[in-house]
Write a protein that holds these residues in place. Structure first.
Motif, PDB file in Angstrom:
ATOM      1  N   VAL A 431      29.549  24.313  48.138  1.00 31.97           N
ATOM      2  CA  VAL A 431      30.538  24.952  47.276  1.00 31.97           C
ATOM      3  C   VAL A 431      30.853  26.355  47.801  1.00 31.97           C
ATOM      4  O   VAL A 431      30.089  26.936  48.568  1.00 31.97           O
ATOM      5  CB  VAL A 431      30.047  25.001  45.810  1.00 31.97           C
ATOM      6  CG1 VAL A 431      29.956  23.599  45.237  1.00 31.97           C
ATOM      7  CG2 VAL A 431      28.692  25.705  45.702  1.00 31.97           C
ATOM      8  N   SER A 432      31.974  26.924  47.351  1.00 33.03           N
ATOM      9  CA  SER A 432      32.491  28.145  47.971  1.00 33.03           C
ATOM     10  C   SER A 432      31.916  29.434  47.410  1.00 33.03           C
ATOM     11  O   SER A 432      31.878  30.448  48.098  1.00 33.03           O
ATOM     12  CB  SER A 432      34.015  28.189  47.817  1.00 33.03           C
ATOM     13  OG  SER A 432      34.390  28.542  46.491  1.00 33.03           O
ATOM     14  N   MET A 433      31.524  29.443  46.158  1.00 35.31           N
ATOM     15  CA  MET A 433      31.110  30.657  45.450  1.00 35.31           C
ATOM     16  C   MET A 433      32.230  31.709  45.435  1.00 35.31           C
ATOM     17  O   MET A 433      31.973  32.905  45.312  1.00 35.31           O
ATOM     18  CB  MET A 433      29.841  31.257  46.068  1.00 35.31           C
ATOM     19  CG  MET A 433      28.620  30.356  45.974  1.00 35.31           C
ATOM     20  SD  MET A 433      28.162  30.038  44.252  1.00 35.31           S
ATOM     21  CE  MET A 433      26.741  28.972  44.463  1.00 35.31           C
ATOM     22  N   GLY A 434      33.471  31.236  45.530  1.00 36.70           N
ATOM     23  CA  GLY A 434      34.599  32.152  45.601  1.00 36.70           C
ATOM     24  C   GLY A 434      34.770  33.022  44.378  1.00 36.70           C
ATOM     25  O   GLY A 434      35.177  34.187  44.487  1.00 36.70           O
ATOM     26  N   THR A 435      34.471  32.487  43.204  1.00 39.74           N
ATOM     27  CA  THR A 435      34.665  33.273  41.988  1.00 39.74           C
ATOM     28  C   THR A 435      33.594  34.343  41.847  1.00 39.74           C
ATOM     29  O   THR A 435      33.867  35.450  41.366  1.00 39.74           O
ATOM     30  CB  THR A 435      34.698  32.350  40.759  1.00 39.74           C
ATOM     31  OG1 THR A 435      35.654  31.320  41.007  1.00 39.74           O
ATOM     32  CG2 THR A 435      35.097  33.111  39.511  1.00 39.74           C
ATOM     33  N   ILE A 436      32.384  34.043  42.286  1.00 38.77           N
ATOM     34  CA  ILE A 436      31.335  35.063  42.287  1.00 38.77           C
ATOM     35  C   ILE A 436      31.702  36.163  43.285  1.00 38.77           C
ATOM     36  O   ILE A 436      31.545  37.363  42.993  1.00 38.77           O
ATOM     37  CB  ILE A 436      29.968  34.434  42.609  1.00 38.77           C
ATOM     38  CG1 ILE A 436      29.567  33.462  41.496  1.00 38.77           C
ATOM     39  CG2 ILE A 436      28.900  35.512  42.794  1.00 38.77           C
ATOM     40  CD1 ILE A 436      28.302  32.685  41.777  1.00 38.77           C
ATOM     41  N   ALA A 437      32.210  35.782  44.447  1.00 41.65           N
ATOM     42  CA  ALA A 437      32.650  36.777  45.430  1.00 41.65           C
ATOM     43  C   ALA A 437      33.749  37.659  44.840  1.00 41.65           C
ATOM     44  O   ALA A 437      33.753  38.883  45.029  1.00 41.65           O
ATOM     45  CB  ALA A 437      33.145  36.083  46.693  1.00 41.65           C
ATOM     46  N   ALA A 438      34.681  37.046  44.112  1.00 45.20           N
ATOM     47  CA  ALA A 438      35.777  37.806  43.509  1.00 45.20           C
ATOM     48  C   ALA A 438      35.267  38.754  42.431  1.00 45.20           C
ATOM     49  O   ALA A 438      35.720  39.899  42.331  1.00 45.20           O
ATOM     50  CB  ALA A 438      36.812  36.846  42.935  1.00 45.20           C
ATOM     51  N   ARG A 439      34.334  38.278  41.622  1.00 39.66           N
ATOM     52  CA  ARG A 439      33.765  39.150  40.583  1.00 39.66           C
ATOM     53  C   ARG A 439      32.997  40.308  41.215  1.00 39.66           C
ATOM     54  O   ARG A 439      33.067  41.453  40.750  1.00 39.66           O
ATOM     55  CB  ARG A 439      32.859  38.336  39.659  1.00 39.66           C
ATOM     56  CG  ARG A 439      33.636  37.402  38.719  1.00 39.66           C
ATOM     57  CD  ARG A 439      32.723  36.477  37.926  1.00 39.66           C
ATOM     58  NE  ARG A 439      31.520  37.147  37.482  1.00 39.66           N
ATOM     59  CZ  ARG A 439      30.280  36.703  37.683  1.00 39.66           C
ATOM     60  NH1 ARG A 439      30.089  35.556  38.342  1.00 39.66           N
ATOM     61  NH2 ARG A 439      29.251  37.369  37.238  1.00 39.66           N
ATOM     62  N   ASP A 440      32.246  40.022  42.275  1.00 35.48           N
ATOM     63  CA  ASP A 440      31.570  41.095  43.012  1.00 35.48           C
ATOM     64  C   ASP A 440      32.579  42.127  43.503  1.00 35.48           C
ATOM     65  O   ASP A 440      32.352  43.336  43.420  1.00 35.48           O
ATOM     66  CB  ASP A 440      30.832  40.532  44.229  1.00 35.48           C
ATOM     67  CG  ASP A 440      29.518  39.860  43.904  1.00 35.48           C
ATOM     68  OD1 ASP A 440      29.053  39.979  42.752  1.00 35.48           O
ATOM     69  OD2 ASP A 440      28.959  39.200  44.797  1.00 35.48           O
ATOM     70  N   CYS A 441      33.688  41.632  44.056  1.00 33.22           N
ATOM     71  CA  CYS A 441      34.698  42.524  44.599  1.00 33.22           C
ATOM     72  C   CYS A 441      35.287  43.415  43.512  1.00 33.22           C
ATOM     73  O   CYS A 441      35.513  44.612  43.732  1.00 33.22           O
ATOM     74  CB  CYS A 441      35.802  41.723  45.289  1.00 33.22           C
ATOM     75  SG  CYS A 441      36.975  42.727  46.206  1.00 33.22           S
ATOM     76  N   MET A 442      35.523  42.854  42.338  1.00 30.44           N
ATOM     77  CA  MET A 442      36.051  43.663  41.235  1.00 30.44           C
ATOM     78  C   MET A 442      35.068  44.762  40.840  1.00 30.44           C
ATOM     79  O   MET A 442      35.470  45.898  40.529  1.00 30.44           O
ATOM     80  CB  MET A 442      36.366  42.774  40.026  1.00 30.44           C
ATOM     81  CG  MET A 442      37.402  41.691  40.291  1.00 30.44           C
ATOM     82  SD  MET A 442      39.014  42.308  40.817  1.00 30.44           S
ATOM     83  CE  MET A 442      39.790  42.638  39.241  1.00 30.44           C
ATOM     84  N   ARG A 443      33.780  44.450  40.882  1.00 30.11           N
ATOM     85  CA  ARG A 443      32.770  45.469  40.566  1.00 30.11           C
ATOM     86  C   ARG A 443      32.742  46.556  41.633  1.00 30.11           C
ATOM     87  O   ARG A 443      32.661  47.748  41.318  1.00 30.11           O
ATOM     88  CB  ARG A 443      31.394  44.810  40.429  1.00 30.11           C
ATOM     89  CG  ARG A 443      30.243  45.774  40.120  1.00 30.11           C
ATOM     90  CD  ARG A 443      30.461  46.513  38.823  1.00 30.11           C
ATOM     91  NE  ARG A 443      29.375  47.440  38.535  1.00 30.11           N
ATOM     92  CZ  ARG A 443      29.484  48.504  37.741  1.00 30.11           C
ATOM     93  NH1 ARG A 443      30.645  48.768  37.119  1.00 30.11           N
ATOM     94  NH2 ARG A 443      28.461  49.304  37.527  1.00 30.11           N
ATOM     95  N   VAL A 444      32.832  46.150  42.890  1.00 29.10           N
ATOM     96  CA  VAL A 444      32.844  47.127  43.981  1.00 29.10           C
ATOM     97  C   VAL A 444      34.082  48.025  43.870  1.00 29.10           C
ATOM     98  O   VAL A 444      34.008  49.243  44.090  1.00 29.10           O
ATOM     99  CB  VAL A 444      32.789  46.411  45.348  1.00 29.10           C
ATOM    100  CG1 VAL A 444      33.078  47.384  46.488  1.00 29.10           C
ATOM    101  CG2 VAL A 444      31.429  45.760  45.549  1.00 29.10           C
ATOM    102  N   LEU A 445      35.215  47.444  43.509  1.00 27.42           N
ATOM    103  CA  LEU A 445      36.423  48.240  43.309  1.00 27.42           C
ATOM    104  C   LEU A 445      36.240  49.260  42.192  1.00 27.42           C
ATOM    105  O   LEU A 445      36.610  50.432  42.330  1.00 27.42           O
ATOM    106  CB  LEU A 445      37.605  47.324  42.992  1.00 27.42           C
ATOM    107  CG  LEU A 445      38.225  46.599  44.178  1.00 27.42           C
ATOM    108  CD1 LEU A 445      39.049  45.408  43.713  1.00 27.42           C
ATOM    109  CD2 LEU A 445      39.095  47.548  45.000  1.00 27.42           C
TER     110      LEU A 445
END
Length: 520
Positions: A431-445
């Motif tokens: 699986v991609s874990m794309g949504t977790i990556a996106a949520r991480d990115c929002m936190r980093v932003l």
């Protein structure tokens, strides 16, 4: 982001779905409250209805279609009787109602709806035109599904979070409406909206896709692009505060290493410093890396933005559920378009480049605070004078906060996509874990925006101190940089006596997220 989704809706252009590809900026516009319009031409409606009619014909002929006449995932070997087929979409939405964690903001929920609508509007999902109209209605009435952030592994798409959209369409769970979180059925009753009955394939089409991660990617791109420009402005302000050497940004120097994004950053800094008209040369031949190498650091993000846009907008304008329904040629095509690998890669990459901006600004902040390195400014940029210097501490605690925010941002750069898990009886075994990556990115932003907010205040203070020490002429500031100093100073009085800065920091972060600092 905390801003109201409808505050500027009246000034935003209507976004049309089902006519042509849309841009990530249009998703951001819808997220902020822009009205939407579904293509209502007869030709387009007929194109959508063909897929739904083809599904109906297969049911009539007792054909086997995954998720229509079978169970889901590993349960695809379980045959569902025709008398139960129409209940299957409802069960899909209900058993996925197990999301946890924080709730996506109304703005994010609108972006999610826009992305799902656009994917279904491609016409390869076997849904009815009526379903598309209902999502259009929700957006235009600003009825936002309450969607928990956690529960998606990014393939088969964003099943659990998107189940909350499916549930709202059938009148279940909760929505945010007029600023209040309410039961969907109560809002529908108030507005005389009849809940949909999902047809075969429609539950799967709504949920089995990448709309959540793609929506976050659109919003993240918008913020990252702005941060690249803002970080360039902050670097120019830091250079002035430190009495830096503007030759580090010379165009002849950057012609020797022609990364276009990197050179754009150098150009912005050079123009902010008015290098050719007013070259600023210090006694130091070379400034420290956090000033001298800023174009090379910010430039990585700037150079990555074009491929990030391509990945995001291709996903945005794709049919990304399973199976794909070719109503024209009458084919059912079973595949894996729900896999969010491209978005996962973009988000993992973006959070790395954005966190590097936080790290860069953190180092710039460390230099301007320390009298061993700030070239004649008071410790912690305190503007206190005389006997009161001993009890005033300026930006000391703010700089500690900047270090904390930066450390957390850097910690979150671990790629999520490498943590694939096998799940669902090993059907979803990669699986991609794309949504977790996106949520991480929002936190980093968020964390990087906090660092940038602190730096805007600190560098504005530093420039005022240089002017007060008659080491910088106010009239020598470029109009662009003078405008930023003026805007920040309108909210932030010179820090002479210690005072809590939380409120002005939060206000500055909010303005960054709204794009209110004029950085062009």
């Amino acid at each position: 982001m905390s801003q109201s989704t409808t505050s500027s809706a009246a000034t935003l252009a209507t976004v049309t779905f089902g006519q042509q590809s849309i841009s990530l900026e249009q998703v951001v516009s819808v997220a902020k409250g822009a009205p939407v319009k579904l293509n209502d031409s007869q030709q387009y409606q007929e194109n959508i209805q063909k897929g739904a009619r083809f599904i109906d014909s297969l049911l009539h002929e007792e054909g086997v279609v995954y998720g229509v006449t079978t169970g889901y995932g590993d349960s695809c070997t379980v045959t569902v009787g025709l008398d139960l087929v129409h209940e299957l979409p409802l069960h899909l939405s209900r058993f996925h109602g197990c999301g946890l964690g924080d709730i996506f903001s109304p703005m994010q929920s609108r972006a999610i709806m826009a992305c799902r609508l656009n994917s279904l509007a491609v016409g390869k999902s076997g849904v009815t035109y009526e379903l598309l109209q209902r999502i259009e209605l929700l957006l235009n009435l600003d009825i936002c599904p309450v969607i928990p952030e956690e529960g998606s592994v990014g393939a088969s798409g964003d099943l659990t979070p998107l189940s909350y959209l499916a549930a709202v369409l059938v009148g279940e769970r909760e929505v945010t409406y007029q600023g209040q979180r309410r039961a969907t059925k109560d809002v529908y009753a108030e507005l005389n909206i009849v809940p949909l009955t999902l047809r075969p394939k429609e539950g799967l089409a709504l949920m089995n896709g990448t709309a959540v991660m793609t929506a976050l990617a659109c919003l993240a791109y918008d913020r990252a692009q702005y941060l690249a420009r803002l970080s360039s402005r902050i670097t120019a302000m830091a250079s002035l505060t430190l009495k830096g050497n503007s030759n580090h940004f010379d165009d002849i120097l950057f012609d020797a290493k022609p990364h276009p994004g990197q050179n754009q950053i150098a150009t912005w800094i050079r123009e902010d410093l008015n290098h050719h008209t007013h070259p600023r040369n210090s006694d130091r031949l070379q400034d420290r890396y956090s000033i001298r190498c800023a174009p090379h650091i910010i430039g990585v993000l700037q150079d990555a933005l074009p491929f990030m846009r391509q990945f995001i907008e291709t996903e945005l304008n794709s049919a990304n559920d399973n199976p794909i329904v070719d109503g024209e040629g009458e084919h059912i095509l079973h595949g894996g378009h729900f896999y969010g690998g491209h978005i996962a890669f973009v988000m993992d990459s973006m959070k790395n480049t954005v966190a590097n901006l936080a790290d860069l600004i953190d180092r710039q902040m460390a230099l301007v605070m320390d009298p061993k390195f700030n070239n004649g400014l008071p410790a912690n940029l305190s503007a206190a004078t005389g006997a009161r210097q001993s009890i005033n501490h300026g930006f000391k605690a703010v700089q500690i906060g900047v270090s904390a925010w930066t450390a957390e941002a850097l910690k979150n750069t671990m790629p999520a996509s490498v943590f694939s898990r096998s799940t669902e009886c090993h059907n979803q075994d990669k699986v991609s874990m794309g949504t977790i990556a996106a949520r991480d990115c929002m936190r980093v932003l968020q964390l990087t925006e906090q660092v940038a907010a602190a730096a805007l205040l600190a560098m504005t203070q530093g420039i005022h101190l240089r002017i007060a020490q008659q080491e910088l002429a106010e009239e020598s500031l470029t109009p662009s940089l003078a405008k930023t100093v003026q805007q920040v100073s309108a909210d932030f009085e010179l820090l002479t006596e210690d005072r809590p800065l939380e409120a002005v920091l939060r206000q500055t972060v909010s303005k960054i997220q709204l794009g209110e600092w004029e950085v062009c």
